[in-house]
Each structure stands twice: as structure tokens, then as C-alpha cells.
Scaffold this active site. Structure first.
Site, mmCIF file in Angstrom:
data_model
loop_
_atom_site.group_PDB
_atom_site.id
_atom_site.type_symbol
_atom_site.label_atom_id
_atom_site.label_comp_id
_atom_site.label_asym_id
_atom_site.label_seq_id
_atom_site.Cartn_x
_atom_site.Cartn_y
_atom_site.Cartn_z
ATOM 1 N N ARG A 83 0.830 -1.203 0.000
ATOM 2 C CA ARG A 83 0.000 0.000 0.000
ATOM 3 C C ARG A 83 0.858 1.243 0.000
ATOM 4 N NH1 ARG A 83 -4.526 -1.360 4.633
ATOM 5 N NH2 ARG A 83 -4.755 -3.560 4.092
ATOM 6 N N ARG A 141 7.101 8.042 7.789
ATOM 7 C CA ARG A 141 6.572 9.357 8.182
ATOM 8 C C ARG A 141 6.759 9.619 9.675
ATOM 9 N NH1 ARG A 141 0.691 9.004 5.889
ATOM 10 N NH2 ARG A 141 0.513 10.960 7.054
ATOM 11 N N ASP A 187 0.002 5.272 1.440
ATOM 12 C CA ASP A 187 -1.042 6.026 2.136
ATOM 13 C C ASP A 187 -1.681 7.075 1.223
ATOM 14 O OD1 ASP A 187 -0.246 4.709 4.460
ATOM 15 O OD2 ASP A 187 1.112 6.326 5.054
ATOM 16 N N TYR A 206 12.264 4.610 -0.199
ATOM 17 C CA TYR A 206 11.368 5.761 -0.103
ATOM 18 C C TYR A 206 12.187 7.041 0.002
ATOM 19 C CZ TYR A 206 7.244 2.901 1.090
ATOM 20 O OH TYR A 206 6.205 2.017 1.074
#
Lengths: 246, 246
Positions: free
Chosen positions: B52, B199, B54, B112
């Protein structure tokens, strides 16, 4: 309150706008700035840009000025404008200028960048800012053809038909073409540009890139002063106003 | 018709989507891809992503696969999808894989990138892809704090509360922080990431950047395994999935 002349550096994604200058049909950057300044100052404020940009053209550093009786500092105008402007328009700098400064008449020249993506796929992150041509272009041929345009010439062949200017002579000081993978970048610097001039030059250069014309033919096109001899007008979304010189 | 497993590399601007995975409230990338593939093939096709992302998170190279009985070549799927997809989603590559390939279960790790703009003004061209913090951050302090996180650890302190996974141990092979002017970039590489982990780590590092905590305290936060000890969850718009490793 003291009369101030405030100079703004403005950036915008042109995709959703009918260009810089106020016009009856469609929203423009100038109109949005004037509406925001009216909210801030409580009075009608006329914003003068360095010049127009066409519908769909982007800017990294358009310059404009306005005059207003105010105790506000330039940075306060910047912050107030940025809090009111939509996300695709921003004021990157604001400073006070002398009253003889005029964004249009004080300028000495401009730099534009046009970007072509000559590859089967163009990233969605780049797409809104480029002309996508999924073919191979001969960049050396375009570079050679471009040499005929640098200098002081009558660019009548590269002006949108129906334009009405005193003279079509302009000084093009730089036309630099670079390639990295499929991305071809054209940087134009000059003291002034005719209507659609950059886009018509790029559209014409592409014919040389496709080897439809031999590089030497660019001289004939230029000397013909005939819009019909030049190529198509490249789409607006590949064009960006990079800098205004003062 | 032969059964084919097609692997897609997908890029998207996440701003207007409720993330990757299909859910009842709001439009997702997976849902749009499946609808487009149904138009192309005339049948329901299940698209499996590498994992996934977000709501609001971007991707430069999300990976997904689907299986379908078809004579179409991968490049034809790519072109057909790109002609149907909205402008903020694109398929940059498509290729056939063996039937034992699975976008989620075959993956070895991910990279990321999180981007912060620590300056008074952030360009409108960058704004949709960054977390704008108009303050000065101590980057050296963040770099020192980050060293405690690299390696194989129980990252329970950096997991969204309410998550339900078998183990919260993950291997973080790289956490590289670089600065250029106001732009601070965090690159994370690892074999797996917990929900909101990147995050929450960035949100925690920012507390060190603000010198609210001394770098050594990162060790305590990690060892506490307590979400309450870590910092806030950095906003999704600064996060981008850069690469999935196989």
C-alpha cells in the site's frame, strides 16, 4: 501613507489559465493578482507585468510591479498574496523599487526555456511542462539550423499572423539546444520576442529535427519574412518564462 | 489464449487519491487501474501491488502485476492503459514475468524518499511534493540521531497505533539525509516498513532538527517500543515511493 512601488517575482503553472494578461474570456494570472491585492489593500490596484505569456505557458520568474499608498513592507505583501493565491501561482520574491521602475519598460531582455520529450513515454511528473513527441529527432541538425537565427534579424517569418508591431526586428543573443536522453531543451535569450516567436521557432526547428529540411534552409525561411515558410507553432505547455533581465 | 503475468511500473501524483489500495470511501490507484484493465480486456482483472501507499503519498515506481489470458503484448497494455489513465497516473514500463512472480511476495525491499523544505518560501512547482517547514533545522543533529535507527531493530515505536502485524522487527539498511539550500531529503532503504514508519521517523527526526531532543535520545525512543515517545507523523505529501527491489 507613503507611496511605494513594489516589484514581485511570480511563478505559475500556466495549465489552468488563459495566460498573463486580463481578457474577457477566461481567468488570467494578472486578474487573480489584482483581485488578491484588492482584498489586501481594500482598493483597486493595477498590476503591470513584464509582458504577456500565452494561454498555458508557465513561468518560473515573471516580473510585475504595482504602486500603492501603504505602510506594509514587501515581505508582508508576499506573505499575504501567497496565503490568498491558488496553489499554482506563487510570489517567490517581493521588494521595493524606485518609482521610475516599470516591469515592462525597464526590462532589458528575457530568457525562455522550451522542452521537448522525444521518447515513447514521458513521465507524468514532466508531462504538463513538455511537448511530447514520441519520435527520434536529429538534434545536431536542429543545432546547425539554429545558428542562422542568433543575432539581430527581422523575425517576421516567426511571428503569429495578425500581429501588429512597429518593427519585427529583434536581437536573439542565445539559442542553446541541449539533449539528455529523450529530453531536448531549447534556451532562448534576447532583448525582445515577437508574438509566438519562441514557439514558432521550436516548431520550425522540429522540421529540421525530422530531417524534412536541410539546416541551410533556415536562412531562406528567415530571409523570406513569410510566416507560411516557417513551421507550426509548438504547443504552449512546453514553454516557460525563466527570467526577465533589468 | 495464453495466460500471461504482466508486471507494471507505475508512477503517480498521490495528491488526489486515497492511496493505492481499494477501499470503500474514495478513489484509489488500484481501483482506477482495475477499471482501465476491465475496459481493455472486457473482463475483471485483479491488480496486485507491491504494497500500500497512504492517501496523498506519491510514487515514481510502484510495482504491480496481473494475470490475464491474452494475445496482447506488455507494451500494448502500457499504451492502452496510458491512453485511459488520468494525467496524474502513468505506466512507465510493462513486461511479461514468469507465473511465480508476485509484486508483493517476490519483493526484496523498497526505497522511499521524504522531502522537507525548510525555508520561508517553497516553489509552487515543488510544493505538492514536500513538507514545508519555514524554520531552520539542525541537519547534523538529525543525521546523528538517524544513525541509531539503521540496522535490524524492533521499530514498534515508529508504527501507527492500531496496526496489527506479526512482528515489528524490520531491517533498515539505509537512512541517508542530504541538504541543498532549504531542501532536506531523507532516503530510506529497507527490507520492509511498518505502517507510517517512514513518516513517523521523519516526524521524530524533525524534533532533533529543532533541537528539542539530544541525538542520543533516539536510542531511548527506539528501545521504548512506545509510539507515544516518538514524534508526530510527517504529512503524506512529502513522501514518495522511489523503487521496489526484487
Amino acid at each position: 501613507m507613503p507611496l511605494k512601488t513594489i516589484k514581485l517575482i511570480i511563478e505559475y503553472v500556466g495549465t489552468n489559465y488563459c495566460g498573463w494578461q486580463i481578457q474577457p474570456n477566461g481567468t488570467t494570472i494578472q486578474e487573480i493578482l489584482e483581485k488578491c491585492l484588492e482584498k489586501i489593500t481594500g482598493e483597486k490596484v493595477k498590476v503591470h507585468g513584464s509582458g504577456r505569456t500565452d494561454s498555458g505557458v508557465h513561468a518560473e520568474a515573471q516580473v510585475a510591479h504595482f504602486r500603492v499608498d501603504t505602510r506594509m513592507e514587501p515581505v508582508q505583501f508576499q506573505r499575504a498574496l501567497n496565503s490568498l493565491l491558488p496553489g499554482d501561482i506563487g510570489v517567490s520574491e517581493a521588494e521595493e523599487e524606485s518609482h521610475d521602475f516599470h516591469a515592462q519598460f525597464s526590462q532589458k531582455g528575457k530568457r525562455y526555456r522550451y522542452t521537448i520529450y522525444a521518447s515513447p513515454y514521458v513521465s507524468i511528473f514532466e508531462y504538463p511542462f513538455v511537448w511530447h513527441l514520441p519520435y527520434t529527432l536529429n538534434v545536431d541538425a536542429m543545432k546547425e539550423a539554429a545558428t542562422y537565427l542568433v543575432g539581430r534579424h527581422d523575425f517576421a517569418a516567426f511571428q503569429a499572423s495578425g500581429s501588429d508591431v512597429r518593427t519585427t526586428v529583434r536581437g536573439l543573443t542565445k539559442l542553446e539546444i541541449t539533449q539528455r536522453d529523450g529530453k531536448i531543451t531549447y534556451v532562448f535569450e534576447g532583448s525582445g520576442f515577437l508574438k509566438h516567436m519562441v514557439r514558432i521557432v521550436v516548431g520550425t526547428l522540429v522540421d529540421f529535427g525530422f530531417e524534412k529540411k536541410k539546416p541551410g534552409m533556415m536562412k531562406e525561411i528567415l530571409e523570406s519574412k513569410d510566416r507560411q515558410k516557417a513551421g507550426r507553432t509548438a504547443p504552449s505547455q512546453g514553454l516557460c518564462l525563466e527570467k526577465v533581465y533589468y
